[in-house]
Design a protein around this motif. Structure first.
Motif, PDB file in Angstrom:
ATOM      1  N   CYS A  84       0.816  -1.224   0.000  1.00 42.17           N
ATOM      2  CA  CYS A  84       0.000   0.000   0.000  1.00 42.17           C
ATOM      3  C   CYS A  84       0.847   1.271   0.000  1.00 42.17           C
ATOM      4  O   CYS A  84       0.370   2.338  -0.379  1.00 42.17           O
ATOM      5  CB  CYS A  84      -0.963  -0.009   1.173  1.00 42.17           C
ATOM      6  N   GLU A  85       2.094   1.168   0.383  1.00 40.67           N
ATOM      7  CA  GLU A  85       2.999   2.314   0.346  1.00 40.67           C
ATOM      8  C   GLU A  85       3.380   2.657  -1.096  1.00 40.67           C
ATOM      9  O   GLU A  85       3.657   3.808  -1.422  1.00 40.67           O
ATOM     10  CB  GLU A  85       4.260   2.012   1.175  1.00 40.67           C
ATOM     11  N   ASP A  86       3.359   1.666  -1.957  1.00 36.02           N
ATOM     12  CA  ASP A  86       3.717   1.849  -3.360  1.00 36.02           C
ATOM     13  C   ASP A  86       2.575   2.576  -4.079  1.00 36.02           C
ATOM     14  O   ASP A  86       1.447   2.085  -4.133  1.00 36.02           O
ATOM     15  CB  ASP A  86       3.963   0.479  -3.991  1.00 36.02           C
ATOM     16  N   ASP A  87       2.872   3.744  -4.651  1.00 35.94           N
ATOM     17  CA  ASP A  87       1.850   4.540  -5.339  1.00 35.94           C
ATOM     18  C   ASP A  87       1.252   3.815  -6.542  1.00 35.94           C
ATOM     19  O   ASP A  87       0.167   4.157  -6.995  1.00 35.94           O
ATOM     20  CB  ASP A  87       2.412   5.888  -5.783  1.00 35.94           C
ATOM     21  N   ALA A  88       1.922   2.804  -7.060  1.00 34.75           N
ATOM     22  CA  ALA A  88       1.359   2.016  -8.157  1.00 34.75           C
ATOM     23  C   ALA A  88       0.165   1.193  -7.674  1.00 34.75           C
ATOM     24  O   ALA A  88      -0.669   0.778  -8.476  1.00 34.75           O
ATOM     25  CB  ALA A  88       2.428   1.100  -8.749  1.00 34.75           C
ATOM     26  N   ASN A  89       0.075   0.973  -6.357  1.00 36.96           N
ATOM     27  CA  ASN A  89      -1.006   0.173  -5.782  1.00 36.96           C
ATOM     28  C   ASN A  89      -2.047   1.009  -5.044  1.00 36.96           C
ATOM     29  O   ASN A  89      -3.232   0.688  -5.065  1.00 36.96           O
ATOM     30  CB  ASN A  89      -0.427  -0.879  -4.831  1.00 36.96           C
ATOM     31  N   VAL A  90      -1.592   2.033  -4.349  1.00 38.00           N
ATOM     32  CA  VAL A  90      -2.483   2.947  -3.624  1.00 38.00           C
ATOM     33  C   VAL A  90      -1.946   4.356  -3.814  1.00 38.00           C
ATOM     34  O   VAL A  90      -0.914   4.712  -3.259  1.00 38.00           O
ATOM     35  CB  VAL A  90      -2.556   2.601  -2.112  1.00 38.00           C
ATOM     36  N   LEU A  91      -2.648   5.143  -4.610  1.00 30.46           N
ATOM     37  CA  LEU A  91      -2.250   6.524  -4.872  1.00 30.46           C
ATOM     38  C   LEU A  91      -3.379   7.432  -4.411  1.00 30.46           C
ATOM     39  O   LEU A  91      -4.525   7.275  -4.834  1.00 30.46           O
ATOM     40  CB  LEU A  91      -1.965   6.743  -6.354  1.00 30.46           C
ATOM     41  N   ILE A  92      -3.056   8.365  -3.544  1.00 31.83           N
ATOM     42  CA  ILE A  92      -4.052   9.290  -3.012  1.00 31.83           C
ATOM     43  C   ILE A  92      -3.825  10.646  -3.656  1.00 31.83           C
ATOM     44  O   ILE A  92      -2.738  11.210  -3.577  1.00 31.83           O
ATOM     45  CB  ILE A  92      -3.949   9.374  -1.476  1.00 31.83           C
ATOM     46  N   LEU A 124      -6.701   2.597   5.867  1.00 37.56           N
ATOM     47  CA  LEU A 124      -5.974   3.222   6.982  1.00 37.56           C
ATOM     48  C   LEU A 124      -5.113   2.211   7.737  1.00 37.56           C
ATOM     49  O   LEU A 124      -4.015   2.534   8.181  1.00 37.56           O
ATOM     50  CB  LEU A 124      -6.946   3.903   7.950  1.00 37.56           C
ATOM     51  N   GLN A 125      -5.597   0.985   7.862  1.00 42.31           N
ATOM     52  CA  GLN A 125      -4.826  -0.031   8.593  1.00 42.31           C
ATOM     53  C   GLN A 125      -3.623  -0.539   7.809  1.00 42.31           C
ATOM     54  O   GLN A 125      -2.739  -1.182   8.377  1.00 42.31           O
ATOM     55  CB  GLN A 125      -5.730  -1.192   9.004  1.00 42.31           C
ATOM     56  N   PHE A 126      -3.582  -0.239   6.505  1.00 44.72           N
ATOM     57  CA  PHE A 126      -2.483  -0.706   5.658  1.00 44.72           C
ATOM     58  C   PHE A 126      -1.572   0.434   5.196  1.00 44.72           C
ATOM     59  O   PHE A 126      -0.731   0.238   4.322  1.00 44.72           O
ATOM     60  CB  PHE A 126      -3.025  -1.446   4.436  1.00 44.72           C
ATOM     61  N   THR A 127      -1.769   1.624   5.740  1.00 41.41           N
ATOM     62  CA  THR A 127      -0.945   2.773   5.343  1.00 41.41           C
ATOM     63  C   THR A 127      -0.287   3.378   6.579  1.00 41.41           C
ATOM     64  O   THR A 127      -0.659   3.077   7.715  1.00 41.41           O
ATOM     65  CB  THR A 127      -1.793   3.844   4.627  1.00 41.41           C
ATOM     66  N   LYS A 128       0.686   4.242   6.330  1.00 42.37           N
ATOM     67  CA  LYS A 128       1.398   4.897   7.437  1.00 42.37           C
ATOM     68  C   LYS A 128       1.888   6.267   6.973  1.00 42.37           C
ATOM     69  O   LYS A 128       1.831   6.593   5.787  1.00 42.37           O
ATOM     70  CB  LYS A 128       2.557   4.032   7.915  1.00 42.37           C
ATOM     71  N   GLY A 129       2.350   7.047   7.907  1.00 36.83           N
ATOM     72  CA  GLY A 129       2.980   8.333   7.594  1.00 36.83           C
ATOM     73  C   GLY A 129       2.099   9.294   6.842  1.00 36.83           C
ATOM     74  O   GLY A 129       0.903   9.413   7.106  1.00 36.83           O
ATOM     75  N   GLN A 133      -2.027  10.034   6.820  1.00 37.21           N
ATOM     76  CA  GLN A 133      -2.537  11.345   7.249  1.00 37.21           C
ATOM     77  C   GLN A 133      -3.388  11.993   6.162  1.00 37.21           C
ATOM     78  O   GLN A 133      -4.449  12.560   6.441  1.00 37.21           O
ATOM     79  CB  GLN A 133      -1.384  12.266   7.652  1.00 37.21           C
ATOM     80  N   LEU A 134      -2.940  11.909   4.925  1.00 38.16           N
ATOM     81  CA  LEU A 134      -3.697  12.478   3.822  1.00 38.16           C
ATOM     82  C   LEU A 134      -5.033  11.755   3.649  1.00 38.16           C
ATOM     83  O   LEU A 134      -6.073  12.386   3.439  1.00 38.16           O
ATOM     84  CB  LEU A 134      -2.879  12.400   2.523  1.00 38.16           C
ATOM     85  N   LEU A 135      -5.006  10.455   3.789  1.00 36.66           N
ATOM     86  CA  LEU A 135      -6.233   9.667   3.680  1.00 36.66           C
ATOM     87  C   LEU A 135      -7.213  10.020   4.808  1.00 36.66           C
ATOM     88  O   LEU A 135      -8.419  10.181   4.574  1.00 36.66           O
ATOM     89  CB  LEU A 135      -5.894   8.174   3.691  1.00 36.66           C
ATOM     90  N   GLU A 136      -6.691  10.158   6.026  1.00 37.43           N
ATOM     91  CA  GLU A 136      -7.539  10.563   7.160  1.00 37.43           C
ATOM     92  C   GLU A 136      -8.176  11.930   6.910  1.00 37.43           C
ATOM     93  O   GLU A 136      -9.361  12.141   7.176  1.00 37.43           O
ATOM     94  CB  GLU A 136      -6.718  10.596   8.458  1.00 37.43           C
ATOM     95  N   LYS A 137      -7.392  12.857   6.372  1.00 36.06           N
ATOM     96  CA  LYS A 137      -7.879  14.200   6.058  1.00 36.06           C
ATOM     97  C   LYS A 137      -8.998  14.135   5.014  1.00 36.06           C
ATOM     98  O   LYS A 137     -10.042  14.789   5.154  1.00 36.06           O
ATOM     99  CB  LYS A 137      -6.710  15.051   5.537  1.00 36.06           C
TER     100      LYS A 137
END
Length: 184
Positions: A84-92, A124-129, A133-137
């Motif tokens: 999920c940290e890889d933007d190719a898989n999860v991009l916000i 949220l449970q698979f992301t960090k940093g 924070q951006l996703l929470e916002k």
């Protein structure tokens, strides 16, 4: 694959055992019927993190990893975060109020959430940093648009070998048994 005297294909291991006998993507039936004795080996509940550890060999798949029985929970946590940290898989994308996801999230939606709109909260449970924070916002503002990336089926092999240079030839018996299995 022989496990405890029972024969399983990789498809049966993934969808019948690890996914608690869930209906596979693009299918209408569960992997095991109610009278299949292998059904008793199916997990009772799906841990969606398995999708960050299973690999079909495509570029959009998670990388191949080795897992151990003793540290499986931690290893699944780590591969989920890495995937999920890889933007190719999860991009916000805050500007467009969108989250772009790997197709794995669409194909196995039922393993992650009940609806597509629940995915950002689940992530949220698979992301960090910063990403978390951006996703929470964005979740506070609501109205997040979910988009799924085109899946890259090309091979993720980084270093392949040309087996032709080894003078290998198919065994007629093997080729015939494969042909018979798929064509009869």
């Amino acid at each position: 694959m022989n496990i405890g005297g029972e024969i399983f294909s990789f498809h049966e291991l993934e969808n019948g055992i690890l996914r608690a006998n869930a209906v596979p993507p693009l299918s209408i039936n569960k992997t095991f019927s109610l009278n299949d004795k292998r059904l008793k080996l199916a997990l009772q509940k799906v841990d969606p993190r398995i999708h960050f550890g299973l690999n079909c060999g495509a570029r959009s798949c998670p990388p191949v990893k080795k897992f151990t029985a003793t540290d499986l929970n931690e290893e699944l946590r780590i591969v989920a975060l890495a995937f999920c940290e890889d933007d190719a898989n999860v991009l916000i994308n805050e500007a467009s109020k969108s989250v772009h996801l790997n197709m794995i999230f669409k194909w196995y939606l039922k393993d992650f959430a009940t609806t597509v709109n629940e995915l950002p909260k689940i992530l949220l449970q698979f992301t960090k940093g910063d990403k978390k924070q951006l996703l929470e916002k964005m979740l506070k503002k609501k109205g997040i648009k979910i988009e799924f990336n085109v899946y890259d089926w090309s091979s993720n092999v980084k270093e392949g070998r040309d087996v032709g240079s080894y003078g290998l030839k198919a065994d007629r018996v093997t080729v015939k048994s494969i042909f018979d299995a798929f064509c009869l």
